[in-house]
Design an enzyme around this catalytic site. Structure first.
Site, PDB file in Angstrom:
ATOM      1  N   GLU A 157       0.852  -1.214   0.000  1.00 52.16           N
ATOM      2  CA  GLU A 157       0.000   0.000   0.000  1.00 52.16           C
ATOM      3  C   GLU A 157       0.876   1.248   0.000  1.00 52.16           C
ATOM      4  OE1 GLU A 157      -2.990   1.055  -0.493  1.00 52.16           O
ATOM      5  OE2 GLU A 157      -3.740  -0.973  -0.815  1.00 52.16           O
TER       6      GLU A 157
HETATM    7  C1  LIG Z   1       3.914  -9.548   0.050  1.00 52.33           C
HETATM    8  C2  LIG Z   1       3.559  -8.442  -0.883  1.00 52.33           C
HETATM    9  C3  LIG Z   1       2.241  -8.236  -1.241  1.00 52.33           C
HETATM   10  C4  LIG Z   1       1.908  -7.220  -2.150  1.00 52.33           C
HETATM   11  N1  LIG Z   1       0.611  -7.089  -2.581  1.00 52.33           N
HETATM   12  C5  LIG Z   1       0.354  -6.271  -3.636  1.00 52.33           C
HETATM   13  C6  LIG Z   1      -0.935  -6.280  -4.263  1.00 52.33           C
HETATM   14  O1  LIG Z   1      -1.863  -6.982  -3.847  1.00 52.33           O
HETATM   15  N2  LIG Z   1      -1.117  -5.504  -5.373  1.00 52.33           N
HETATM   16  C7  LIG Z   1      -0.117  -4.732  -5.882  1.00 52.33           C
HETATM   17  O2  LIG Z   1      -0.342  -4.080  -6.893  1.00 52.33           O
HETATM   18  N3  LIG Z   1       1.098  -4.684  -5.286  1.00 52.33           N
HETATM   19  C8  LIG Z   1       1.358  -5.435  -4.201  1.00 52.33           C
HETATM   20  N4  LIG Z   1       2.599  -5.432  -3.622  1.00 52.33           N
HETATM   21  C9  LIG Z   1       3.613  -4.528  -4.134  1.00 52.33           C
HETATM   22  C10 LIG Z   1       3.931  -3.387  -3.188  1.00 52.33           C
HETATM   23  O3  LIG Z   1       2.852  -2.502  -3.098  1.00 52.33           O
HETATM   24  C11 LIG Z   1       5.225  -2.743  -3.706  1.00 52.33           C
HETATM   25  O4  LIG Z   1       6.270  -3.663  -3.438  1.00 52.33           O
HETATM   26  C12 LIG Z   1       5.492  -1.402  -3.096  1.00 52.33           C
HETATM   27  O5  LIG Z   1       4.543  -0.474  -3.527  1.00 52.33           O
HETATM   28  C13 LIG Z   1       6.885  -0.880  -3.455  1.00 52.33           C
HETATM   29  O6  LIG Z   1       7.178  -1.031  -4.815  1.00 52.33           O
HETATM   30  P1  LIG Z   1       8.548  -1.730  -5.269  1.00 52.33           P
HETATM   31  O7  LIG Z   1       8.645  -3.008  -4.541  1.00 52.33           O
HETATM   32  O8  LIG Z   1       8.619  -1.756  -6.732  1.00 52.33           O
HETATM   33  O9  LIG Z   1       9.663  -0.780  -4.704  1.00 52.33           O
HETATM   34  P2  LIG Z   1      10.274   0.571  -5.421  1.00 52.33           P
HETATM   35  O10 LIG Z   1       9.174   1.419  -5.912  1.00 52.33           O
HETATM   36  O11 LIG Z   1      11.291   0.111  -6.363  1.00 52.33           O
HETATM   37  O12 LIG Z   1      10.927   1.249  -4.177  1.00 52.33           O
HETATM   38  C14 LIG Z   1      12.155   0.805  -3.594  1.00 52.33           C
HETATM   39  C15 LIG Z   1      12.483   1.701  -2.416  1.00 52.33           C
HETATM   40  O13 LIG Z   1      12.679   3.031  -2.897  1.00 52.33           O
HETATM   41  C16 LIG Z   1      11.848   3.932  -2.210  1.00 52.33           C
HETATM   42  N5  LIG Z   1      11.397   4.952  -3.161  1.00 52.33           N
HETATM   43  C17 LIG Z   1      10.821   4.774  -4.368  1.00 52.33           C
HETATM   44  N6  LIG Z   1      10.587   5.959  -4.940  1.00 52.33           N
HETATM   45  C18 LIG Z   1      11.008   6.900  -4.097  1.00 52.33           C
HETATM   46  C19 LIG Z   1      11.051   8.322  -4.112  1.00 52.33           C
HETATM   47  N7  LIG Z   1      10.577   9.025  -5.141  1.00 52.33           N
HETATM   48  N8  LIG Z   1      11.577   8.967  -3.039  1.00 52.33           N
HETATM   49  C20 LIG Z   1      12.031   8.288  -1.979  1.00 52.33           C
HETATM   50  N9  LIG Z   1      12.032   6.943  -1.911  1.00 52.33           N
HETATM   51  C21 LIG Z   1      11.537   6.267  -2.960  1.00 52.33           C
HETATM   52  C22 LIG Z   1      10.699   3.115  -1.646  1.00 52.33           C
HETATM   53  O14 LIG Z   1      10.195   3.679  -0.458  1.00 52.33           O
HETATM   54  C23 LIG Z   1      11.388   1.780  -1.372  1.00 52.33           C
HETATM   55  O15 LIG Z   1      11.962   1.802  -0.097  1.00 52.33           O
HETATM   56  C24 LIG Z   1       2.927  -6.390  -2.671  1.00 52.33           C
HETATM   57  C25 LIG Z   1       4.266  -6.583  -2.269  1.00 52.33           C
HETATM   58  C26 LIG Z   1       4.583  -7.604  -1.415  1.00 52.33           C
HETATM   59  C27 LIG Z   1       6.034  -7.811  -1.072  1.00 52.33           C
END
Ligand SMILES: Cc1cc2nc3c(=O)[nH]c(=O)nc-3n(C[C@H](O)[C@H](O)[C@H](O)COP(=O)(O)OP(=O)(O)OC[C@H]3O[C@@H](n4cnc5c(N)ncnc54)[C@H](O)[C@@H]3O)c2cc1C
Length: 593
Positions: A435
């Site tokens: 989220e």
């Molecule tokens: C168990 C699990 C269940 C999930 N369930 C769902 C689901 O049901 N539906 C769905 O769509 N997704 C789901 N997700 C995905 C989840 O919402 C994402 O993993 C999350 O939004 C972060 O995206 P990412 O993993 O690509 O990280 P990234 O976006 O690559 O971020 C990596 C890091 O960089 C930081 N970051 C990114 N951009 C910035 C910025 N501009 N400034 C500062 N910091 C930044 C983030 O805070 C994070 O710490 C799930 C993930 C997991 C692990």
């Protein structure tokens, strides 16, 4: 086996003595008398402890399995989900027209906490369905609502949210999934989504996927994203089950926690999708339910910390190690229970004061959501929109820390799976990520919410806190000293931090973003300070008027004093860090890491 008792008395105290829901003009609130709330909490607590909780460890150990394209959930989950259906718990706050019970959202929030404490993986199936149903309710056509909502409200069908792709998590503008318009008005959805919670399972015959995708030729980036309904099994016009849609589960992830909830790679290969809401307005449609979904995750943070705390208390009273520093408390025993040691008390008080303050904050947030939606109040809408990233980010960061503190009370036994404490930390960890990762919640707070409406929402929050201080000061010397003075300091720290951003962010935007997580925590402590002041005052008034529950109210006052004295002063440190700006954070070249 881990213990859990639904915190019924705590919930009722917040609802009736602090938020005073009985005096509220929000539709449906006057029906929520103590008898009804107690019956709901009692029943949910019973299902939670009798049905959800016994499957928590086994679901964690067994996990989910993908075989022949279908996901199998852990043994017993199907039966347990039937209990959610039988009790109509999925539709508690959904309109009666679609089979719901038409209660306010605040009741749903309570159910969410209790079910999540007992089994977060299992509770997620219903929580996600609720989120997807809310989106259809807010943006669907009458035909879409009639087709999907009755099944989703009954939890005959579940729902999912498909945002994330391999190359896009936070930055959804990078999305590649496409939706090509078809002559019959539907769309062909093609692309890969990852990390989709409950993407496939064996609990229901159908799964209603809500999928974000781009319609070719639309605006670039995030403005070109639209939302689609893509059911696992297509639904014929007469409502009967149609053909299997072209959506398959590629794999399920091996992960740190919530093993009982499958995290799926979903492949859409020309799947039939139906536009939900307007074209290219997919993010707006998603955002309408974001407050609710994020509040739900904040509540999950509390939920894991609550069950971890309850077990830590039990252990601290049982485990004998060392003697109380002031002399043996149980000289007849080989050692005293570890609860006599001040450092164990500190850990327990941190947890207790977080849990009670955090629960009040979530329920206040739920009340604001009800006020915004049911009374169409733009001020409540603005305020909850401001506080939502705080509830999500602060309460889950802290909630995770509290599960670790509870685990620490078990010493080495906390690290051993047999005791269950390890699972609470593992399950709680995801709440800081999904989220919207917590760093991004902080960014949303500082980069967007703070300035929204020309800063009117943060000013409204300042006014609520200072209004409370002014309205209650000078009435009781001890309350002034223990509660109002620390709250005043915290408010002044929050105001100084907001002022720092106003004066320094324009010069260098990194100054604001470098302080965003500190600001979210500073704000979170301030919210907790307000909640504790409100609870402390309510407890004190209750003590004056009625001594029946004196022990409960005395304990409440003492716990609040602890928060004000030992936790709230964290605002000063956060302010100092914020004021140090971005220089030391950004000074090193990336190559130096
Ligand atoms: C168990 C699990 C269940 C999930 N369930 C769902 C689901 O049901 N539906 C769905 O769509 N997704 C789901 N997700 C995905 C989840 O919402 C994402 O993993 C999350 O939004 C972060 O995206 P990412 O993993 O690509 O990280 P990234 O976006 O690559 O971020 C990596 C890091 O960089 C930081 N970051 C990114 N951009 C910035 C910025 N501009 N400034 C500062 N910091 C930044 C983030 O805070 C994070 O710490 C799930 C993930 C997991 C692990």
């Amino acid at each position: 086996m881990p213990q859990y008792i639904a915190p019924a008395k705590e919930i009722e105290f917040v609802l009736f003595d602090v938020l005073k829901i009985g005096d509220s003009d929000i539709p449906g609130y006057t029906d929520l008398d103590r008898e009804l709330v107690s019956a709901v909490v009692g029943e949910v607590g019973k299902i939670g402890t009798d049905i959800f909780l016994p499957l928590n460890t086994s679901g964690d150990t067994e996990g989910c399995e993908l075989a022949n394209g279908l996901v199998r959930t852990p043994t017993g989950f199907k039966h347990a989900f039937q209990a959610v259906r039988d009790g109509s718990w999925g539709g508690l706050d959904m309109p009666e027209a679609y089979g719901g019970q038409g209660m306010p959202y605040i009741m749903s929030s309570i159910v969410n906490e209790i079910f999540s404490s007992c089994n977060q993986s299992l509770a997620m199936f219903q929580g996600l369905t609720h989120g997807a149903a809310s989106a259809i309710l807010a943006h669907g056509t009458e035909a879409q609502k009639a087709t999907y909502l009755p099944h989703m409200v009954r939890c005959d069908w579940t729902g999912t949210m498909n945002l994330t792709e391999p190359q896009c998590g936070t930055d959804l503008g990078l999305m590649r999934t496409k939706a090509v318009p078809q002559p019959d008005g539907s769309y062909q959805v093609t692309g890969q989504k990852i990390f989709i919670s409950a993407g496939d399972h064996d609990l229901t015959d159908n799964i209603i996927h809500l999928v974000l995708a781009k319609i070719p030729g639309g605006p670039d980036g995030i403005k070109g994203v639209s939302l689609f309904i893509a059911p696992k099994v297509l639904v014929n016009e007469d409502g009967s089950a149609g053909a299997r849609n072209a959506v398959t589960t590629g794999k399920i992830e091996t992960k740190m926690g919530i093993h009982g909830n499958p995290t799926c790679v979903m492949n859409y290969d020309g799947a039939t999708g139906y536009l939900l809401g307007e074209a290219h307005k997919g993010m707006r449609a998603m955002f309408t339910m974001m407050n609710e979904a994020r509040l739900g995750v904040g509540s999950q943070g509390i939920a894991q910390a609550e069950i971890a705390y309850q077990n830590a208390v039990y252990y601290a009273k049982d485990r004998q190690q060392g003697r109380a520093v002031n002399g043996a408390q149980h000289p007849d025993q080989p050692a005293d229970p570890i609860i006599v040691h001040p450092d164990i008390r500190r850990a327990l008080m941190d947890q207790k004061s977080y849990l009670e303050g955090g629960r009040a904050l979530v329920l206040w947030g739920a009340q604001l959501i009800d006020q915004a939606h049911l009374n169409k109040d733009p001020d409540a809408d603005g305020l909850i929109s401001l506080i939502t990233p705080v509830i999500k980010g602060f309460l889950t960061d802290e909630g995770y820390d509290m599960t670790v503190k509870a685990q620490q009370i078990y010493g080495g036994h906390g690290y051993i799976e047999e005791w269950g404490m390890s699972q609470y930390t593992r399950d709680a960890r995801i709440t800081m990520i999904y989220e919207g990762a917590n760093g991004v919640q902080a960014l949303d707070l500082v980069g967007r919410k703070l300035a929204q409406g020309g800063g009117q929402h943060i000013r409204a929050f300042f006014a609520i806190v200072s209004g409370f201080i002014d309205g209650h000061s000078g009435k009781d010397a001890d309350f002034d000293k223990s509660y109002l003075t620390p709250l005043k300091t915290a408010l002044s720290d929050l105001q100084a931090a907001a002022m720092y951003f106003m004066q320094n962010a324009a010069k260098n935007p990194n100054n604001a973003l470098a302080g965003s997580t500190d600001f979210m925590h500073l704000f979170g402590h301030c919210c907790m300070g307000l909640m504790w002041a409100r609870m402390g005052w309510a407890a004190q008034q209750a003590l004056k008027s009625d001594t029946t529950d004196a022990a409960f109210h005395e304990t409440k006052l003492t716990t609040g004093r602890y928060y004000m004295a030992r936790r709230l002063p964290a605002t000063g440190l956060h302010l100092q860090r914020i004021k140090s700006g971005a220089d030391t954070i950004m000074a090193l070249d990336a190559a130096a890491f």
